[in-house]
Enzyme design. Structure first.
Site, PDB file in Angstrom:
ATOM      1  N   GLY A 495     -19.136  56.144 -22.955  1.00 33.86           N
ATOM      2  CA  GLY A 495     -19.240  54.718 -22.666  1.00 33.86           C
ATOM      3  C   GLY A 495     -18.427  53.907 -23.649  1.00 33.86           C
ATOM      4  O   GLY A 495     -17.761  54.457 -24.530  1.00 33.86           O
ATOM      5  N   GLY A 498     -19.253  46.888 -27.497  1.00 32.76           N
ATOM      6  CA  GLY A 498     -18.566  45.855 -28.254  1.00 32.76           C
ATOM      7  C   GLY A 498     -17.931  46.376 -29.531  1.00 32.76           C
ATOM      8  O   GLY A 498     -17.029  45.783 -30.077  1.00 32.76           O
ATOM      9  N   PHE A 499     -18.396  47.504 -30.006  1.00 31.44           N
ATOM     10  CA  PHE A 499     -17.919  47.984 -31.298  1.00 31.44           C
ATOM     11  C   PHE A 499     -16.987  49.180 -31.200  1.00 31.44           C
ATOM     12  O   PHE A 499     -16.450  49.626 -32.187  1.00 31.44           O
ATOM     13  CB  PHE A 499     -19.109  48.352 -32.186  1.00 31.44           C
ATOM     14  N   GLY A 500     -16.840  49.717 -30.003  1.00 31.15           N
ATOM     15  CA  GLY A 500     -15.950  50.852 -29.852  1.00 31.15           C
ATOM     16  C   GLY A 500     -16.448  51.808 -28.782  1.00 31.15           C
ATOM     17  O   GLY A 500     -17.486  51.589 -28.154  1.00 31.15           O
ATOM     18  N   SER A 501     -15.688  52.894 -28.592  1.00 33.55           N
ATOM     19  CA  SER A 501     -16.022  53.848 -27.536  1.00 33.55           C
ATOM     20  C   SER A 501     -16.898  54.969 -28.079  1.00 33.55           C
ATOM     21  O   SER A 501     -16.853  55.293 -29.257  1.00 33.55           O
ATOM     22  CB  SER A 501     -14.747  54.453 -26.967  1.00 33.55           C
ATOM     23  N   ASP A 612     -27.637  42.087 -28.909  1.00 29.67           N
ATOM     24  CA  ASP A 612     -26.998  42.527 -27.666  1.00 29.67           C
ATOM     25  C   ASP A 612     -27.932  43.423 -26.869  1.00 29.67           C
ATOM     26  O   ASP A 612     -27.557  44.513 -26.468  1.00 29.67           O
ATOM     27  CB  ASP A 612     -25.679  43.244 -27.992  1.00 29.67           C
TER      28      ASP A 612
END
Ligand SMILES: *[C@@H]1O[C@H](CO)[C@@H](O)[C@H](O)[C@H]1NC(C)=O
Ligand SMILES: *[C@@H]1O[C@H](CO)[C@@H](O)[C@H](O)[C@H]1NC(C)=O
Ligand SMILES: *[C@@H]1O[C@H](CO)[C@@H](O)[C@H](O)[C@H]1NC(C)=O
Ligand SMILES: *[C@@H]1O[C@H](CO)[C@@H](O)[C@H](O)[C@H]1NC(C)=O
Ligand SMILES: *[C@@H]1O[C@H](CO)[C@@H](O)[C@H](O)[C@H]1NC(C)=O
Ligand SMILES: *[C@@H]1O[C@H](CO)[C@@H](O)[C@H](O)[C@H]1NC(C)=O
Ligand SMILES: *[C@@H]1O[C@H](CO)[C@@H](O)[C@H](O)[C@H]1NC(C)=O
Length: 787
Positions: A495, A498-501, A612
């Protein structure tokens, strides 16, 4: 309809058409040779959307000709003619056509404002249109239009850009203050060099930018474009570079304004609620350059934002009262520097003011000690302040500009020594101590602002070895190569957040892991490790456990337990009718994720606001036990955080109103998002669905209205459950969700209370329908803030 009535009907239509056309030719929307505007007369656009007339701003008796939205009782001015010069008697003043121009004549029949076009047309007239544009034209040509000459407001349909032929710009300029529309210090204009908009102080100092246009968004302000209200079209050809703003729905009235606060703001008109602020940039007031003027100090934690430095007072209290701080502050007592007939006790001294950000134009001086640094300043009468820290000695000469008072714990805060007359110290005995107290006191605000998500009451002391396994906390420091191997070179993506994969991996001992590759970590090594160890120490059955991390140069990765059942959204929003989560599981998920949040908010030593909460961030293990993911990352990403924040803010449908208003965020923002998520858990559908034609449907709004009005709760239940739910539990979840999404934070329960209600320990009444949702239901207004 028979044949006889048909032609008559058509005639009526034709007649009405003609009537309307004629009316608009010389109707009340027009100023012509024969019709002028004076006194309390107004000109209204054909559809009665906008009105032009004389108005006075605030409590003054200065009249200006301006335009406002007709249904707006507060008459917020969207455009005005005579910004710089007012009239005092509107009945003997007149706006009329004169020599082919639209001209405003004052009481003495002097022209004080004109469209200033080179025209001698005898047939010129001015028409106010339903989009808010005032067009001066003759039979053939448009001679002038107000859209080319905006004041402080950008309306849909108009453009802000740069004309390459005339070398002129459209510029939005703030009002001087709330009661004076003349040109203020803050402007908003296009920077053609990289196709971004910038804001300037005094037309010289750039203090904020939208970031370049990507063809879709402005990089730093995605919400400027990603909303359901307006969009932009970019043109760059031989004659101009510009953006035109368009409204998706012309009946949704919105405006962008360069506010007296120096912030760009977007407002939306809600018929029952007036102008609603959607966003403002820069997000923080104190990011507006020199907002508090010379010797004024800006603090995010106090209202008003501006105060004078100790020993100073506002230059003009009346301007300060009107929110115009640009005139700054002046000394209460003159400095004595250069007066040679003084005792030591009468000489100027320095007041210590802690937790400041350095003002503009510092000069570095060579000095070995703070005493030496002070004497550098003493010896120059123009020197007004000095500071001495790791970077040595800095002094300032002349006015101190762009001062900010930071919170006491802010590591970028510096101590500034400000030169004051000796009497400022002696006259009130222990004044010195008191003054410092004032400064430090205002820094000790409890409010947590945007961008400051984690606040730490106590610093956790925990060291992480650079080697392999770590005692107790059992965080493992991985090598990049190890993780590359474990994830087969990051081949299986789980997935993206917001902070990376996130990638799936398998360790040598065949444990399955999830590896998150952090994007743009702005922190140093030491700080990164500190934060990681803080997150690693947070362990709870309903929080995803951090196993380890990797930090090699710019490569920063986090290693988590792998969750076999993925994220909640994949179970809720799918068309596949098999594998539907049953009610029992859903209830456990509601309880479990609440429990995880209680821990974050209340139980662990560092209070963490998640920011979030949404189904994507609730992971399910093999037993469908919910685990909250992605907590505590905000601080890790450091400087780049605002960028990430905008991504977070892009998560539609879960954002508490206070996010949009740009004010302080508390744990209650999580409560709001949690409540929104509950609706989805109950209904198995997304809260807001946006259709291709730009309209949106709000499930949460309809559900809340059913619940509150005591309707049949089964109608909000996921139809795939076929009514199989514990009605008592359903009732509780419904009531909780409605309480959680109240507009006012105070009305929302804490997560601890949410738990107690869900567990049936305490009972609650039905809440009111939140106002903002009520608006959506009542007006069927298709407005959503972020897509
Ligand atoms: C303006 O007034 C003059 C004379 O009163 C008349 O001839 C003319 O048609 C009028 N024009 C308009 C546009 O009404
Ligand atoms: C205008 O005057 C009224 C009454 O004197 C006062 O309450 C109000 O605050 C004033 N408004 C402004 C903007 O000064
Ligand atoms: C206005 O028109 C006159 C005559 O056509 C011309 O000389 C003058 O330069 C024009 N002024 C501007 C500002 O275009
Ligand atoms: C703004 O700039 C002008 C010169 O461009 C200067 O004269 C004026 O003092 C400046 N205003 C302030 C408030 O600094
Ligand atoms: C540039 O684009 C604008 C807006 O589309 C258009 O009105 C204008 O005619 C164009 N100019 C040239 C030289 O193509
Ligand atoms: C210098 O100091 C003396 C004693 O305080 C005072 O009387 C005098 O006015 C001062 N001179 C100036 C120019 O400020
Ligand atoms: C525009 O908004 C109005 C009222 O909010 C609504 O009735 C209308 O259907 C909307 N039009 C479109 C095209 O969405």
């Amino acid at each position: 309809m028979n044949f006889k009535t048909f032609p008559r009907f058509m005639l009526l239509i034709i007649f009405m058409y003609l009537f309307i056309t004629v009316r608009s030719l010389s109707g009340s929307d027009t100023i012509s040779q024969n019709k002028s505007l004076s006194g309390d007369q107004t000109v209204a656009s054909v559809g009665e959307v906008f009105v032009l007339g004389f108005f006075t701003p605030g409590n003054t008796s200065n009249y200006y000709v301006g335009m406002w939205y007709k249904n707006d009782p507060s008459q917020t001015i969207l455009w005005l003619a005579n910004r710089e010069k007012s009239v005092s008697n509107r009945f003997s003043s007149e706006l009329r056509i004169s020599h082919g121009n639209l001209v405003l004549f004052d009481e003495t029949k002097n022209p004080i404002w004109s469209t200033n076009i080179n025209s001698t047309s005898t047939s010129a007239r001015a028409v106010l249109q339903d989009d808010g544009n005032i067009i001066v034209s003759d039979e053939r040509f448009i001679l002038w239009q107000s859209f080319d000459h905006p004041t402080d407001t950008w309306l849909p349909g108009s453009k802000i850009g740069f004309n390459k032929i005339t070398k002129t710009k459209q510029v939005l300029t703030s009002w001087k203050n709330l009661e004076n529309p003349s040109l203020g210090l803050f402007t908003f204009e296009l920077d053609p060099s990289d196709v971004s908009y910038i804001t300037l102080w005094n037309r010289s100092r750039n203090y904020w930018t939208t970031g370049p246009w990507t063809g879709d968004i402005f990089t730093l302000v995605p919400e400027m474009r990603h909303n359901m209200i307006c969009y932009f079209k970019f043109v760059s050809n031989n004659s101009e570079t510009s953006f035109t703003m368009y409204a998706y729905n012309s009946s949704a009235i919105s405006r962008l304004v360069m506010d007296v606060s120096g912030q760009m703001k977007q407002f939306l008109w809600l018929p029952s609620n007036g102008w609603k602020l959607l966003w403002s940039f820069p997000r923080q007031q104190c990011q507006v350059y020199a907002f508090c003027g010379a010797y004024g100090s800006c603090s995010e934690n106090s209202l008003p934002f501006c105060s004078c430095l100790p020993g100073f007072e506002p230059n003009s209290q009346s301007y300060w009262d009107l929110k115009d701080y640009s005139s700054g502050c002046m000394r209460k007592t003159k400095l004595q520097c250069g007066n040679n007939s003084l005792d030591d006790s009468e000489k100027d001294r320095f007041l210590e003011v802690p937790s400041m950000s350095f003002p503009e134009d510092k000069q570095s001086e060579r000095a070995e000690s703070i005493t030496e640094c002070e004497s550098r300043c003493v010896n120059k009468c123009s020197c007004t302040a000095y500071a001495y820290d790791d970077n040595g000695c800095s002094i300032w000469t002349g006015d101190l500009l762009n001062l900010k008072q930071l919170t006491a714990g802010d590591s970028s805060g510096r101590t500034l020594y400000i030169r004051l007359a000796a009497s400022e110290f002696s006259s009130h005995g222990k004044k010195k101590k008191k003054l410092v107290g004032v400064a430090a006191g205002s820094a000790a605000g409890l409010v947590v602002f945007l961008g400051l998500i984690l606040f730490t009451w106590r610093h956790r002391k925990k060291t992480i070895g650079t080697g392999k396994a770590i005692s107790g906390g059992s965080l493992v420091a991985f090598g990049y190569r190890d993780l590359q191997n474990a994830t087969k070179n990051f081949s299986e993506k789980l997935g993206e957040g917001g902070f990376g994969s996130v990638f799936k991996g398998r360790l040598a001992d065949s444990t399955v892991i999830a590896v998150k590759k952090l994007e743009s970590v702005g922190q140093g090594e030491k700080q990164f490790r500190t934060e990681v160890s803080t997150i690693g120490a947070i362990q709870h059955v309903n929080l995803v456990r951090l196993r380890g991390f990797c930090s090699q140069g710019t490569k920063k990765l986090l290693v988590y337990d792998y969750m076999a059942n993925g994220s909640l959204d994949s179970h809720l929003f799918h068309d596949n009718d098999s594998n539907v989560l049953d009610w029992r599981t859903r209830y456990q998920i509601a309880l479990g994720s609440a429990s995880g949040l209680v821990y974050l908010h209340e139980k662990c030593r560092d209070c963490i606001i998640h920011c979030d909460i949404k189904p994507e961030n609730i992971l399910l293990d093999a037993e469908f036990c919910p685990k909250v993911a992605d907590f505590g990352l905000a601080k890790l990403v450091g400087r780049e955080f605002s960028r990430v924040l905008t991504t977070i803010r892009g998560t539609r449908g879960y954002l508490a109103p206070e996010w949009i208003a740009g004010v302080a965020i508390t744990p209650k923002a999580d409560v709001y998002s949690y409540g929104m998520m509950l609706f989805e858990l109950i209904s198995g559908r997304r809260n807001s669905e946006v259709y291709e034609d730009g309209t949106a449907k709000f499930l949460a709004a309809s559900a809340a209205s059913v619940i509150v009005k005591g309707g049949d709760l089964r109608s909000v239940l996921d139809p795939r459950l076929e009514g199989n739910a514990d009605m008592e539990e359903l009732k509780r979840v419904c009531a909780v969700s409605c309480w959680c999404i109240q507009d006012n934070e105070v009305d929302r329960p804490s997560m601890g209370r949410v738990m107690q209600i869900l567990e049936g320990i305490i009972e609650v009444d039905l809440p009111p329908v939140p106002r903002s949702l009520q608006l959506l239901v009542e007006n069927q207004e298709s407005v959503i803030f972020f897509t």
